[in-house]
Design a protein around this motif. Structure first.
Motif, PDB file in Angstrom:
ATOM      1  N   VAL A  95      -2.362   3.173  -0.026  1.00  0.00           N
ATOM      2  CA  VAL A  95      -2.347   1.707  -0.110  1.00  0.00           C
ATOM      3  C   VAL A  95      -0.943   1.126   0.011  1.00  0.00           C
ATOM      4  N   ILE A  96       0.092   1.944  -0.170  1.00  0.00           N
ATOM      5  CA  ILE A  96       1.488   1.517  -0.021  1.00  0.00           C
ATOM      6  C   ILE A  96       2.205   2.548   0.832  1.00  0.00           C
ATOM      7  N   ASP A  97       2.929   2.093   1.821  1.00  0.00           N
ATOM      8  CA  ASP A  97       3.662   3.011   2.680  1.00  0.00           C
ATOM      9  C   ASP A  97       4.609   3.881   1.847  1.00  0.00           C
TER      10      ASP A  97
ATOM     11  N   ARG B  69       7.061  17.281  -4.651  1.00  0.00           N
ATOM     12  CA  ARG B  69       7.867  18.037  -3.701  1.00  0.00           C
ATOM     13  C   ARG B  69       7.758  17.445  -2.302  1.00  0.00           C
ATOM     14  N   ALA B  70       6.550  17.073  -1.893  1.00  0.00           N
ATOM     15  CA  ALA B  70       6.370  16.475  -0.572  1.00  0.00           C
ATOM     16  C   ALA B  70       7.109  15.144  -0.475  1.00  0.00           C
ATOM     17  N   LEU B  71       7.039  14.331  -1.548  1.00  0.00           N
ATOM     18  CA  LEU B  71       7.743  13.049  -1.549  1.00  0.00           C
ATOM     19  C   LEU B  71       9.251  13.256  -1.440  1.00  0.00           C
TER      20      LEU B  71
ATOM     21  N   TYR C  32       6.965   7.356  -9.649  1.00  0.00           N
ATOM     22  CA  TYR C  32       5.757   7.626  -8.875  1.00  0.00           C
ATOM     23  C   TYR C  32       4.529   7.665  -9.775  1.00  0.00           C
ATOM     24  N   THR C  33       4.707   8.102 -11.012  1.00  0.00           N
ATOM     25  CA  THR C  33       3.595   8.127 -11.961  1.00  0.00           C
ATOM     26  C   THR C  33       2.917   6.772 -12.055  1.00  0.00           C
ATOM     27  N   LEU C  34       3.718   5.696 -12.096  1.00  0.00           N
ATOM     28  CA  LEU C  34       3.138   4.361 -12.181  1.00  0.00           C
ATOM     29  C   LEU C  34       2.410   3.985 -10.901  1.00  0.00           C
ATOM     30  N   PHE C  35       3.001   4.305  -9.762  1.00  0.00           N
ATOM     31  CA  PHE C  35       2.308   4.025  -8.505  1.00  0.00           C
ATOM     32  C   PHE C  35       0.981   4.784  -8.438  1.00  0.00           C
ATOM     33  N   GLN C  36       0.950   5.967  -9.017  1.00  0.00           N
ATOM     34  CA  GLN C  36      -0.264   6.767  -9.015  1.00  0.00           C
ATOM     35  C   GLN C  36      -1.302   6.219  -9.994  1.00  0.00           C
TER      36      GLN C  36
ATOM     37  N   PHE D 134       0.640  -3.284  -8.318  1.00  0.00           N
ATOM     38  CA  PHE D 134       1.674  -3.658  -7.343  1.00  0.00           C
ATOM     39  C   PHE D 134       1.042  -4.537  -6.261  1.00  0.00           C
ATOM     40  N   ALA D 135       0.503  -5.671  -6.688  1.00  0.00           N
ATOM     41  CA  ALA D 135      -0.291  -6.508  -5.793  1.00  0.00           C
ATOM     42  C   ALA D 135       0.484  -6.967  -4.560  1.00  0.00           C
ATOM     43  N   ALA D 136       1.768  -7.274  -4.719  1.00  0.00           N
ATOM     44  CA  ALA D 136       2.560  -7.764  -3.592  1.00  0.00           C
ATOM     45  C   ALA D 136       2.717  -6.713  -2.502  1.00  0.00           C
ATOM     46  N   LEU D 137       2.625  -5.436  -2.856  1.00  0.00           N
ATOM     47  CA  LEU D 137       2.696  -4.354  -1.881  1.00  0.00           C
ATOM     48  C   LEU D 137       1.308  -3.894  -1.446  1.00  0.00           C
ATOM     49  N   GLU D 138       0.344  -3.917  -2.365  1.00  0.00           N
ATOM     50  CA  GLU D 138      -0.999  -3.425  -2.055  1.00  0.00           C
ATOM     51  C   GLU D 138      -1.832  -4.442  -1.285  1.00  0.00           C
TER      52      GLU D 138
END
Length: 413
Positions: free
Chosen positions: A306-308, A74-76, A290-294, A392-396
């Motif tokens: 770790v990622i904006d 919800r916040a996202l 988002y599940t994958l980012f989490q 997500f190494a290129a972003l992290e």
């Protein structure tokens, strides 16, 4: 056959605007390659905000391991609807160099950034799912213009970043057959079409599969590869003989397969089923990605540390705007049937002769030890295990990944 800049698979509001004066990064184009500036209509963005505000939310989760928490999504989505600015990402795409061409009957969108250094090495960067061309946003500048970013002129690259068919602003396949192996063939043709006779390639996630398939074809001109997700699967003997660090890697892969890969099984078996939700609900798409980012960032389940947050939303927008939730999911379905690109789990494939480099990040689900890698690749140019970073190494960890790419390919110049 369609035009090289056909937009038949894109919503009308995403059609390219007419090109104006050539930007500073403009390249000499062959006839088959055309500029493709992105200009999303304001009405499309307003409709998205309305959909987000009108979301019908599920009830709160009853346990922490059931997926992203209601409050988090919800916040996202509240931020997405009210404060997020897509135009930032749009400017990056257009200022970097946005182009389209047609390969094997498929319209392909890609970024192409030339280095100011005359001896720059051509580099193909390959994304996966749920990644996008925007995953490499922090690498393009340091790779193409290292001097401006504290590096050395002799480490410069010309960078090519294509969106896979069914992803981003590339066309969506209307027939089966577009697995990683066919994408590999398309990217070999893309580099040839751009006039690159000697080049290197890098990838993570499905990009690793594409890069591996390219290397096993060993096309003329390919000098070497680098990956941050090694396609190295230990044999039973290697599992029995595992060191403590290798045991940790095996345990991480087992945990991923046991508890975190439900999305992959759904997309490999019934991509159209989840596709309806991904196409119709921006909140549903956000939660799915988002599940994958989490789960696979090195963030303790808090990816925004770790990622904006806006960069996470930029990535989600690359699926929402062109409506590629279902078409991108089908890559998993294709992989189950792509015999030419299949690997036998538990068997050591023939040694890959193409020089290769590897970055191992602790938050990545699939890792490999140096000795596992050296049994499968004839020439290991670089191998490094990092203390921080994930899938997500290129972003992290963009600086660390940039350094590994430079180090890997330095010996091939």
């Amino acid at each position: 056959m369609t035009s090289p800049i056909t937009t038949s698979s894109l919503p009308e509001e995403l059609a390219p605007v007419p090109a104006t004066a050539a930007p500073a990064h403009a390249v000499a184009l062959v006839a088959e390659v055309q500029p493709f500036p992105i200009a999303v209509a304001g009405a499309e963005l307003e409709q998205l905000a309305h959909r987000l505000i009108a979301t019908r939310w599920p009830h709160r989760e009853t346990a922490a391991d059931q997926g992203p928490a209601l409050d988090e999504i919800r916040a996202l989505c509240d931020h997405w609807a009210t404060d997020y600015d897509w135009r930032r990402a749009e400017r990056f795409i257009n200022e970097t160099g946005s182009y389209r061409t047609e390969i094997d009957g498929m319209g392909v969108h890609f970024l192409h950034a030339r280095s100011p250094e005359p001896d720059a090495m051509p580099l193909l960067l390959c994304h996966g799912w749920p990644g996008s061309i925007l995953e490499f946003r922090h690498l393009v500048g340091p790779l193409t213009d290292p001097v401006a970013h504290g590096g050395r002129a002799e480490d410069a690259f010309d960078v090519v970043v294509p969106s896979m068919p069914g992803f981003g602003f590339s066309d969506q396949p209307v027939t089966t057959g577009w697995g990683a192996s066919r994408v590999a063939d398309a990217w070999i043709e893309l580099m040839r079409r751009l006039g690159y006779h000697d080049w290197v390639a890098q990838g993570g996630d499905w990009g690793s599969s594409v890069v591996d398939a390219i290397s096993r074809r060993n096309p003329a001109g390919l000098r070497g590869i680098h990956t941050n997700l090694p396609l190295v699967f230990p044999t039973e003997a290697e599992v029995r003989d595992a060191t403590p660090d290798e045991q940790r890697m095996i345990a991480a892969a087992q945990r991923y397969r046991a508890t975190l890969d439900g999305y992959a099984r759904e997309q490999a078996t019934r991509p159209q089923t989840i596709g309806y939700s991904l196409a119709d609900s921006p909140a549903g798409l956000a939660a799915w990605i988002y599940t994958l980012f989490q789960d696979v960032t090195d963030s303790g389940g808090r990816p925004e540390t770790v990622i904006d947050r806006d960069e996470i939303l930029d990535d989600i927008m690359m699926y929402w705007l062109p409506n590629t939730g279902a078409s991108s999911a089908r890559l998993y379905w294709e992989a189950e049937r792509d015999v030419s690109g299949a690997q036998v789990i538990g068997a050591v494939p023939a040694a890959n002769p193409v020089p290769a480099g590897f970055s191992i990040f602790p938050g990545e689900a699939v890792q490999a030890s140096r000795r596992w890698v050296e049994r499968r690749y004839t020439t290991v140019l670089h191998y490094r295990q990092h203390e921080r970073g994930g899938h997500f190494a290129a972003l992290e960890q963009p600086a660390a990944l940039t350094d590994d790419i430079r180090t890997t390919f330095r010996a091939l110049r």
